[in-house]
Design an enzyme around this catalytic site. Structure first.
Site, short mmCIF file in Angstrom:
data_model
loop_
_atom_site.label_atom_id
_atom_site.label_comp_id
_atom_site.label_asym_id
_atom_site.label_seq_id
_atom_site.Cartn_x
_atom_site.Cartn_y
_atom_site.Cartn_z
N GLY A 45 0.89 -1.18 -0.19
CA GLY A 45 0.01 0.21 -0.24
C GLY A 45 0.91 1.22 -0.02
O GLY A 45 2.14 1.30 0.46
N GLN A 50 3.20 10.07 0.71
CA GLN A 50 4.25 9.36 0.69
C GLN A 50 5.06 9.31 -0.89
O GLN A 50 6.26 9.06 -1.16
CB GLN A 50 4.48 7.90 0.53
CG GLN A 50 3.86 7.44 2.32
CD GLN A 50 3.69 5.83 2.18
OE1 GLN A 50 2.68 5.27 2.06
NE2 GLN A 50 4.38 5.16 2.91
N CYS A 107 6.82 0.03 6.75
CA CYS A 107 6.32 1.21 5.97
C CYS A 107 7.28 1.72 5.04
O CYS A 107 8.35 1.63 5.46
CB CYS A 107 6.04 2.46 6.89
SG CYS A 107 5.31 3.70 6.08
N LEU A 108 6.78 1.83 3.79
CA LEU A 108 7.99 2.35 2.56
C LEU A 108 8.64 3.65 3.08
O LEU A 108 9.72 3.84 2.57
CB LEU A 108 7.19 2.32 1.39
CG LEU A 108 6.61 1.35 0.74
CD1 LEU A 108 5.63 1.45 -0.53
CD2 LEU A 108 7.56 0.00 0.57
N HIS A 149 -3.36 1.21 8.01
CA HIS A 149 -2.18 1.88 7.98
C HIS A 149 -2.34 3.01 6.92
O HIS A 149 -1.88 4.29 7.11
CB HIS A 149 -1.13 1.00 7.40
CG HIS A 149 0.21 1.26 7.36
ND1 HIS A 149 1.30 1.03 8.23
CD2 HIS A 149 0.83 2.30 6.55
CE1 HIS A 149 2.21 1.55 7.60
NE2 HIS A 149 2.22 2.38 6.60
N GLU A 150 -2.97 2.77 5.48
CA GLU A 150 -2.89 3.98 4.64
C GLU A 150 -3.80 4.95 4.90
O GLU A 150 -3.62 6.13 4.76
CB GLU A 150 -3.40 3.21 3.26
CG GLU A 150 -2.39 1.93 2.70
CD GLU A 150 -0.91 2.55 2.85
OE1 GLU A 150 -0.66 3.62 2.68
OE2 GLU A 150 -0.10 1.55 3.17
N HIS A 153 -2.14 7.42 6.96
CA HIS A 153 -1.38 8.25 6.20
C HIS A 153 -2.14 9.44 5.68
O HIS A 153 -1.49 10.56 5.71
CB HIS A 153 -0.73 7.61 5.00
CG HIS A 153 0.58 6.68 5.23
ND1 HIS A 153 1.65 7.43 5.78
CD2 HIS A 153 1.03 5.36 5.38
CE1 HIS A 153 2.84 6.33 5.73
NE2 HIS A 153 2.28 5.35 5.53
ZN LIG Z 1 3.04 3.53 5.55
#
Ligand SMILES: [Zn+2]
Length: 187
Positions: A45, A50, A107-108, A149-150, A153
Site C-alpha cells: 500500500g 508518500q 512502511c515504505l 495503515h494507509e 497516512h
Molecule cells: Zn506506510
C-alpha cells in the site's frame, strides 16, 4: 512512472490529505504512478503523502502476499481479494471493529523498520473510485490492517504513532538517524 518515496523526517508525511473533488488526468496519472511505485518497492500500500502529494488518495495491492490471508467484501458481496487489486481509493472513510489484534507492520517511508501494531480485526471503508463511484469495502486479515495503515497516512498519522512505547523506545536511535538523513536529503 516510478516516483521517489518520501521518507520519515519529511513534513509532508504529517500533512492532512485534501479531499479529491474531481478526478482529472493528473489524479489518474498520480494513481497509476503510485501503483507502479508501490509494486516496484514490494509494498502492499502507498498513500499520496508518500509520493509528495497531500491528497486523500491511496492504492493497495495485497495479492502478492501468500502467508497472510485477507477477506474482502465489495458492496456487500464477498470477492477474491486478489481479483480486486489494485485497490485505488479516494476520500476513504474508515469504520473500525472494536476488537484489535497485534500484527507486524512496515512502511515504505521507514526502510527496514518493522514493529507489532495493534489494529482492528476488521474494517469497513467507504470511498470513491477513479470512475466516481462510491464503494463499500469490508475487509479482514492483512487487507484490514493495510487499509488502516494507509488511511492513517492520509490523515498525517504514522505507524510509529501506534507503536507501543517499548517498541518506539527501542527504535528511537534508528528513527532519529532516518529523520536526520531525510532532512539532509540523503534518504
Ligand atoms: Zn506506510
Amino acid at each position: 512512472m516510478r516516483l521517489p518515496i518520501v521518507k520519515y523526517g519529511n513534513p509532508i508525511l504529517r500533512a492532512q490529505g485534501k479531499r479529491v473533488e474531481q478526478v482529472d488526468e493528473r489524479i489518474r496519472t498520480l494513481a497509476a504512478d503510485m501503483v507502479e511505485t508501490m509494486r516496484a518497492a514490494n509494498g502492499i500500500g502507498i498513500a499520496a503523502q508518500q509520493v509528495g502529494a497531500a491528497l486523500q488518495l491511496t492504492v493497495l495491492d495485497i495479492s502478492q502476499v501468500g502467508d497472510r490471508p485477507s477477506l474482502m467484501k465489495l458492496n456487500g458481496t464477498e470477492v477474491d481479494p486478489a481479483s480486486a487489486m489494485p485497490l485505488i481509493l479516494l476520500n476513504p472513510k474508515l469504520l473500525l471493529d472494536e476488537e484489535t489484534t497485534p500484527g507486524n507492520e512496515g512502511c515504505l517511508s521507514f526502510p527496514d523498520i518493522t514493529a507489532d501494531i495493534d489494529r482492528a480485526i476488521s474494517v469497513q471503508v467507504e470511498a470513491e473510485t477513479l470512475d466516481g463511484e462510491t464503494v463499500l469495502v469490508e475487509a479482514a486479515g492483512l487487507l484490514a490492517r493495510a487499509l488502516q495503515h494507509e488511511v492513517d497516512h492520509l490523515n498525517g498519522i504514522l505507524f510509529i504513532d501506534r507503536m507501543s512505547s517499548v517498541s518506539k523506545a527501542s527504535l528511537s536511535s534508528r528513527l532519529k538517524r532516518l529523520q536526520k538523513e531525510t532532512q539532509r536529503g540523503w534518504a
